[in-house]
Design an enzyme around this catalytic site. Structure first.
Site, PDB file in Angstrom:
ATOM      1  NE  ARG A   1      -3.339   2.523   2.530  1.00  0.00           N
ATOM      2  CZ  ARG A   1      -3.559   3.302   3.571  1.00  0.00           C
ATOM      3  NH1 ARG A   1      -3.050   2.996   4.752  1.00  0.00           N
ATOM      4  NH2 ARG A   1      -4.285   4.382   3.454  1.00  0.00           N
TER       5      ARG A   1
ATOM      6  CG  HIS B   1     -10.109   6.557   2.374  1.00  0.00           C
ATOM      7  ND1 HIS B   1     -10.875   7.546   2.962  1.00  0.00           N
ATOM      8  CD2 HIS B   1      -9.317   6.064   3.345  1.00  0.00           C
ATOM      9  CE1 HIS B   1     -10.554   7.657   4.231  1.00  0.00           C
ATOM     10  NE2 HIS B   1      -9.600   6.767   4.499  1.00  0.00           N
TER      11      HIS B   1
ATOM     12  NE  ARG C   1      -6.367  13.106   8.683  1.00  0.00           N
ATOM     13  CZ  ARG C   1      -6.482  11.882   8.150  1.00  0.00           C
ATOM     14  NH1 ARG C   1      -7.592  11.528   7.524  1.00  0.00           N
ATOM     15  NH2 ARG C   1      -5.483  11.033   8.222  1.00  0.00           N
TER      16      ARG C   1
ATOM     17  CD  GLU D   1      -8.585   0.523   2.725  1.00  0.00           C
ATOM     18  OE1 GLU D   1      -8.933   0.371   3.905  1.00  0.00           O
ATOM     19  OE2 GLU D   1      -7.994   1.525   2.308  1.00  0.00           O
TER      20      GLU D   1
END
Ligand code: ADP
Length: 407
Positions: A97, A186, A247, A390
């Site tokens: 990744r 993402h 965030r 993922e």
């Protein structure tokens, strides 16, 4: 060509390496885990083994892990000891990744010295993530030199955005000289759930208009038309867009300069506040949605406000993406919150019946295994929960990339 069988997927962070070993012929996870707190007090390995019985057998070992090199070696020795991988050389490929692929990487890439150099060149855009991802690739190449390695980028799926969606309205030289534009993140997850949603709906992906909501600790929305992403909520960095655990998401940029003047905080300190002290945590003191939900249920007004703000922001994005897609066939919820927090799904769909989004409250609350459709009979648009994966998407893209390279 030999069958591509065992694929190791690595997600390397600054003090951790997460891994999953796949048997791609059987489409199963053989083992998964992580080495954590590398180079720190409390370093340990968590290893979960697929024994063929329901559930994985998990072991945790505390031991010193000085650096990523030792971490990688510990992973391969544990895979050997638990009987799932005799030697790294047995791997058909390693998929990594990589957070930022800039404008250069629109697809996964076979890792070569030139690719490593290009990822290094993107460090200014992802100063926390790309160095750790690079370290993981270097260590893996050093320890498994004969195994082909593939970099799979979080940004790649969003490279199909048109310029009117990815450019910011600032002087063009800031884009040309410094790549100031929307990249989005993402992407691996958005791509995976869009594909799975099409399978679930039994329709070709190329016929669908989808909004995908990846709601985890980080959160982002993507507008996907005919399988291609046309807009997404995260920007140059993952700070823009939805409200997240810590965030802030969308913000008037002038707030930063105002804070600098009024508080005397340095830019770096403000950056830390916006990334680590804001979002749910900033509003109600808790960044974990489960905790926020519990506080709200106990009547805590700040937690209730945090949930209202979180869902309101998402509804605004649903409206905007509905407009740019020219209609909607499916709204996808994924990520830890999207998959598990029924109260958030309800809040996100509230008042959107005019867009065809009508949630069946019973289905929304019902215990669920895997994928599910939650729209009511009257709903014209599918409301789907699609668990993300993922790692599997990285493994599949690794196989596809290696097949392409080999021809
Ligand atoms: P990451 O982005 O780190 O991969 P996840 O996708 O695992 O994170 O999402 C983590 C978030 O999911 C946390 O805010 C957590 O509280 C939330 N979450 C997980 N399970 C539930 C649940 N049952 N109810 C509400 N929130 C949940």
């Amino acid at each position: 060509m030999k069958n591509l069988m065992k694929i190791l997927v690595l997600n390397s962070g600054s003090s951790s390496i997460k891994y999953q070993l796949f048997d791609m012929l059987e489409q199963t996870v053989l083992a998964a885990g992580s080495v954590e707190q590398i180079g720190e007090e409390g370093s340990h390995l968590s290893h979960s083994l697929n024994t063929g019985q329901p559930g994985m057998r998990k072991t945790v070992r505390a031991l010193p892990i000085a650096d990523h090199r030792q971490g990688f070696q510990l992973i391969t020795s544990t895979l050997r000891e638990t009987g799932v991988l005799a030697d790294p050389g047995e791997l058909s490929g390693i998929g990594h990744r990589v957070v930022h692929g800039g404008e250069k990487f629109k697809e996964p890439a076979r890792v070569t010295p030139a690719v490593l150099a290009a990822i290094r060149g993107l460090i200014p855009l992802a100063p926390l993530h790309n160095p750790a991802n690079l370290l993981g690739m270097e260590v893996a190449m050093e320890n498994a030199p004969a195994v082909p390695q593939v970099a799979v980028f979080d940004t790649a799926f969003h490279q199909s955005l048109p310029p009117h969606a990815y450019r910011y309205a600032i002087p063009k030289n800031l884009y040309e000289a410094h790549q100031v534009r929307r990249f989005g993140f993402h992407g691996t997850s958005h791509r995976y759930v869009a594909k799975k949603a099409a399978e679930f709906l039994n329709k070709p992906l190329t016929s669908l208009r989808l909004i995908s909501l990846h709601l985890g600790n980080g959160a982002s929305a993507a507008a996907i038309r005919q399988g291609r992403c046309i807009d997404t909520s995260m920007g140059l960095t993952p700070l823009e867009g939805l409200i997240m655990g810590t965030r802030c998401g969308d913000l008037d940029p002038a707030i930063i300069f105002y804070l600098e003047r009024e508080t005397g905080l340095a830019p770096g300190e403000i950056e830390t506040i916006l990334n680590k002290e804001s979002g749910l945590k900033g509003i109600c003191g808790v960044n974990d949605m489960r905790g926020v939900g519990e506080l709200a249920a106990d009547g805590n007004p700040e937690a209730q406000l945090a949930i209202s703000m979180y869902c309101y922001r998402i509804r605004k994005y649903i409206g905007a993406y509905h407009a740019v897609l020219g209609g909607l066939d499916g709204l996808i919820f994924t990520g830890g919150i999207g998959e598990n927090a029924a109260f958030i799904r309800e809040g996100c769909c509230e008042g959107l019946a005019h867009l065809g989004l009508e949630l069946d409250k019973g289905k929304n609350l019902a215990p669920r295994q895997g994928e599910a459709a939650l729209e009511s009979k009257a709903g014209r648009v599918g409301i789907l929960v699609i668990p993300t994966n993922e790692e599997l998407e990285i493994a599949e893209q690794t196989v596809a990339c290696l097949r392409e390279v080999k021809g």
